[in-house]
Design a protein around this motif. Structure first.
Motif, PDB file in Angstrom:
ATOM      1  N   LEU A  86      -1.907  -6.418  -5.691  1.00 49.08           N
ATOM      2  CA  LEU A  86      -1.532  -7.772  -5.289  1.00 49.08           C
ATOM      3  C   LEU A  86      -0.121  -8.140  -5.735  1.00 49.08           C
ATOM      4  N   ILE A  87       0.304  -7.583  -6.855  1.00 52.07           N
ATOM      5  CA  ILE A  87       1.696  -7.787  -7.278  1.00 52.07           C
ATOM      6  C   ILE A  87       2.640  -7.115  -6.284  1.00 52.07           C
ATOM      7  N   LEU A  88       2.289  -5.905  -5.870  1.00 56.36           N
ATOM      8  CA  LEU A  88       3.099  -5.222  -4.863  1.00 56.36           C
ATOM      9  C   LEU A  88       3.105  -5.998  -3.544  1.00 56.36           C
ATOM     10  N   PHE A  89       1.935  -6.534  -3.180  1.00 55.67           N
ATOM     11  CA  PHE A  89       1.835  -7.337  -1.957  1.00 55.67           C
ATOM     12  C   PHE A  89       2.796  -8.526  -2.021  1.00 55.67           C
ATOM     13  N   ALA A  90       2.793  -9.225  -3.156  1.00 59.34           N
ATOM     14  CA  ALA A  90       3.673 -10.385  -3.310  1.00 59.34           C
ATOM     15  C   ALA A  90       5.142  -9.978  -3.261  1.00 59.34           C
ATOM     16  N   GLN A  91       5.473  -8.851  -3.888  1.00 57.15           N
ATOM     17  CA  GLN A  91       6.852  -8.378  -3.871  1.00 57.15           C
ATOM     18  C   GLN A  91       7.290  -7.992  -2.458  1.00 57.15           C
ATOM     19  N   LEU A  92       6.376  -7.371  -1.718  1.00 55.27           N
ATOM     20  CA  LEU A  92       6.691  -6.978  -0.346  1.00 55.27           C
ATOM     21  C   LEU A  92       6.878  -8.194   0.549  1.00 55.27           C
ATOM     22  N   ARG A  96      11.267  -8.442  -1.759  1.00 53.28           N
ATOM     23  CA  ARG A  96      11.904  -7.876  -2.941  1.00 53.28           C
ATOM     24  C   ARG A  96      11.748  -6.363  -2.982  1.00 53.28           C
ATOM     25  N   LEU A  97      10.786  -5.843  -2.224  1.00 54.02           N
ATOM     26  CA  LEU A  97      10.593  -4.404  -2.089  1.00 54.02           C
ATOM     27  C   LEU A  97      10.435  -4.070  -0.613  1.00 54.02           C
ATOM     28  N   SER A  98      10.950  -2.931  -0.220  1.00 55.17           N
ATOM     29  CA  SER A  98      10.815  -2.496   1.171  1.00 55.17           C
ATOM     30  C   SER A  98       9.445  -1.844   1.372  1.00 55.17           C
ATOM     31  N   VAL A 102       7.247   0.383  -1.345  1.00 60.46           N
ATOM     32  CA  VAL A 102       5.896  -0.028  -1.730  1.00 60.46           C
ATOM     33  C   VAL A 102       4.911   1.125  -1.552  1.00 60.46           C
ATOM     34  N   LEU A 103       5.015   1.826  -0.423  1.00 61.05           N
ATOM     35  CA  LEU A 103       4.124   2.964  -0.181  1.00 61.05           C
ATOM     36  C   LEU A 103       4.343   4.046  -1.231  1.00 61.05           C
ATOM     37  N   ALA A 104       5.602   4.298  -1.571  1.00 60.67           N
ATOM     38  CA  ALA A 104       5.918   5.324  -2.561  1.00 60.67           C
ATOM     39  C   ALA A 104       5.351   4.972  -3.932  1.00 60.67           C
ATOM     40  N   ILE A 105       5.272   3.683  -4.233  1.00 59.65           N
ATOM     41  CA  ILE A 105       4.747   3.244  -5.525  1.00 59.65           C
ATOM     42  C   ILE A 105       3.227   3.118  -5.493  1.00 59.65           C
ATOM     43  N   GLY A 177       3.030  -3.483   9.015  1.00 58.60           N
ATOM     44  CA  GLY A 177       3.648  -4.462   9.898  1.00 58.60           C
ATOM     45  C   GLY A 177       5.125  -4.629   9.621  1.00 58.60           C
ATOM     46  N   GLY A 178       5.488  -4.672   8.331  1.00 55.21           N
ATOM     47  CA  GLY A 178       6.900  -4.803   7.964  1.00 55.21           C
ATOM     48  C   GLY A 178       7.713  -3.601   8.388  1.00 55.21           C
ATOM     49  N   ALA A 179       7.136  -2.406   8.219  1.00 52.59           N
ATOM     50  CA  ALA A 179       7.848  -1.186   8.605  1.00 52.59           C
ATOM     51  C   ALA A 179       8.084  -1.145  10.108  1.00 52.59           C
TER      52      ALA A 179
END
Length: 219
Positions: A86-92, A96-98, A102-105, A177-179
């Protein structure tokens, strides 16, 4: 008309898991969402496991051990993995993150956290509660074989794995969706986003099984 990624579901998650939220409110929301994912998954496991529910009802000690395992193993695992997702979701969502980063992390972190938490919790349970015959080494030895069955929903580790799906899906939907939008592709429909998000989660389950098998061979 095709449903855009900015759906009602994603908008709701944006409100409750934004990077702008106070820490305590974000943490509370993570706990509530984790319980919402764990409860039905656990109920399904109980229903699908022959004789488990009558055994738990008939034996006080069995019910106590079962609830203790959920509280000391399942809930911490689901909370940590969900919180990270969920932190990654918020950053995406806040850009703040591409999506690629995000996938790589996300995939290695989810798998690593899931395995690492079991490697800590199982020996600790042996020392604190006498699980695994009170032998921490035995606790370590069973982590690999236990986690290799997670994807098949064959034990409680499978319950914990699929309970994290509730946080994985929106993250992966937003990521896909972002990609696609970044590459000026057509706006994906909601069914396509869900299918691709499930495929990514499936890849995670396959990788978890593979690494767990290697772990079983190591111990």
């Amino acid at each position: 008309m095709a449903t855009k990624p900015q759906s009602a579901v994603l908008a709701w998650l944006d409100r409750h898991f934004s990077v702008e939220l106070p820490f305590l409110r974000f943490a509370r929301n993570v706990v509530l969402l984790s319980l919402a994912g764990l409860a039905p998954t656990l109920a399904l496991y109980i229903v699908l496991t022959p004789g488990l529910w009558p055994h738990l009802l008939a034996t006080d000690a069995a019910l106590a051990r079962f609830l203790r395992q959920i509280a000391t193993n399942g809930l911490p695992v689901v909370l940590v993995v969900n919180a990270f997702g969920l932190i990654l979701f918020a950053q995406l969502r806040s850009r703040r993150l591409s999506p690629a980063r995000v996938l790589a992390i996300d995939l290695p972190a989810r798998i690593g956290a899931f395995i690492a938490l079991h490697l800590v919790i199982y020996p600790a349970s042996a020392l604190m509660f006498g699980s695994f015959g009170g032998d921490p080494a035995q606790g370590l030895r069973v982590v690999g074989p236990t986690l290799t069955q997670s994807a098949a929903f064959a034990n409680l580790s499978g319950v914990y794995l699929y309970a994290t799906l509730i946080s994985a899906l929106p993250l992966h939907m937003a990521m896909v969706g972002g990609a696609m939008q970044t590459r000026a592709l057509s706006t994906p429909t909601m069914p396509l986003l869900i299918a691709l998000a499930l495929a990514i989660f499936g890849l995670q389950a396959v990788l978890l099984t593979g690494f767990s098998a290697l772990l079983a061979g190591y111990f």
